[in-house]
Design a protein around this motif. Structure first.
Motif, mmCIF file in Angstrom:
data_model
loop_
_atom_site.group_PDB
_atom_site.id
_atom_site.type_symbol
_atom_site.label_atom_id
_atom_site.label_comp_id
_atom_site.label_asym_id
_atom_site.label_seq_id
_atom_site.Cartn_x
_atom_site.Cartn_y
_atom_site.Cartn_z
ATOM 1 N N ILE A 39 -1.782 -3.780 -3.053
ATOM 2 C CA ILE A 39 -2.444 -3.346 -4.279
ATOM 3 C C ILE A 39 -2.041 -4.337 -5.363
ATOM 4 O O ILE A 39 -0.852 -4.501 -5.658
ATOM 5 C CB ILE A 39 -2.033 -1.913 -4.682
ATOM 6 N N VAL A 66 -7.139 -2.786 -4.226
ATOM 7 C CA VAL A 66 -6.695 -2.873 -2.830
ATOM 8 C C VAL A 66 -7.365 -4.077 -2.183
ATOM 9 O O VAL A 66 -8.594 -4.205 -2.210
ATOM 10 C CB VAL A 66 -7.051 -1.588 -2.050
ATOM 11 N N ILE A 69 0.857 -1.189 0.000
ATOM 12 C CA ILE A 69 0.000 0.000 0.000
ATOM 13 C C ILE A 69 0.895 1.242 0.000
ATOM 14 O O ILE A 69 1.976 1.233 0.586
ATOM 15 C CB ILE A 69 -0.980 -0.020 1.199
ATOM 16 N N TYR A 123 -5.929 0.368 6.468
ATOM 17 C CA TYR A 123 -4.878 -0.349 5.760
ATOM 18 C C TYR A 123 -3.749 -0.635 6.745
ATOM 19 O O TYR A 123 -3.467 0.163 7.634
ATOM 20 C CB TYR A 123 -4.356 0.474 4.583
ATOM 21 N N ASP A 143 -10.850 0.119 -4.177
ATOM 22 C CA ASP A 143 -10.884 -0.663 -2.951
ATOM 23 C C ASP A 143 -11.941 -1.753 -3.139
ATOM 24 O O ASP A 143 -13.132 -1.460 -3.247
ATOM 25 C CB ASP A 143 -11.224 0.219 -1.754
ATOM 26 N N THR A 145 -1.844 -5.069 3.799
ATOM 27 C CA THR A 145 -2.679 -4.558 2.710
ATOM 28 C C THR A 145 -1.821 -4.411 1.452
ATOM 29 O O THR A 145 -0.704 -3.890 1.514
ATOM 30 C CB THR A 145 -3.291 -3.199 3.091
#
Length: 168
Positions: free
Chosen positions: A91, A104, A45, A85, A73, A89
């Motif tokens: 991406i 996400v 993240i 987050y 998200d 977390t």
């Protein structure tokens, strides 16, 4: 968390070897999967720049090596409760029709081989979120909810507004 930067090959020569391969991730209390052929990389993240007048599930954009990438998200897209987050977390950067989008998720699990014969059709319900489900993948005693990435990224609501159906 540093970038995991796994850089998955997206060329057509390797598409056959990617058949049945899914990147699995955790969201709320469930495990999900997306076809590996759409995944370009996984990053930790990072700062997301807010963009006004976007749907609530679009958190904004990130600068990925000089390229502006919109970020969605997935929790918000599914109507799940928000959560802060943390260092798990991630991406997941996916590429659909030459458009990169970041998804996400709570945490990435693994790449799993789920052959077609281990995938069942999704349950039939009237819930909005089930339209994103491609199927239910069985791995041992577990079930992974396999998502249709294209349906996550393209919105019927925007088509009704004259946007041609493209979200990004």
């Amino acid at each position: 968390m540093s970038n995991l930067n796994l850089n998955f090959s997206g060329d057509t020569d390797s598409e056959d070897s990617q058949k049945g391969m899914y990147l699995t991730f955790h969201l709320a209390k469930e495990d999900y999967g997306i076809e590996i052929r759409y995944v370009t990389e996984i990053i930790g993240i990072q700062k997301i720049t807010d963009v006004p007048d976007m749907p609530a599930f679009v958190k904004g954009v990130i600068n990925l090596r000089g390229k502006v990438v919109p970020v969605m998200d997935v929790r918000t897209r599914f109507g799940l409760p928000a959560r802060d987050y943390d260092d798990r977390t991630c991406i997941i950067v996916v590429n659909i029709d030459d458009k990169e989008v970041g998804l996400v998720v709570d945490k990435v699990n693994e790449v799993a081989d789920i052959p077609d014969q281990q995938i069942e059709p999704p349950p039939r319900t009237n819930r909005e979120s089930t339209r994103y489900i491609q199927g239910m993948g069985k791995i041992g005693n577990e079930v992974k909810i396999l998502l249709d990435v294209q349906k996550l990224l393209y919105s019927d609501e925007l088509a009704m507004l004259g946007g041609g159906g493209e979200l990004f």
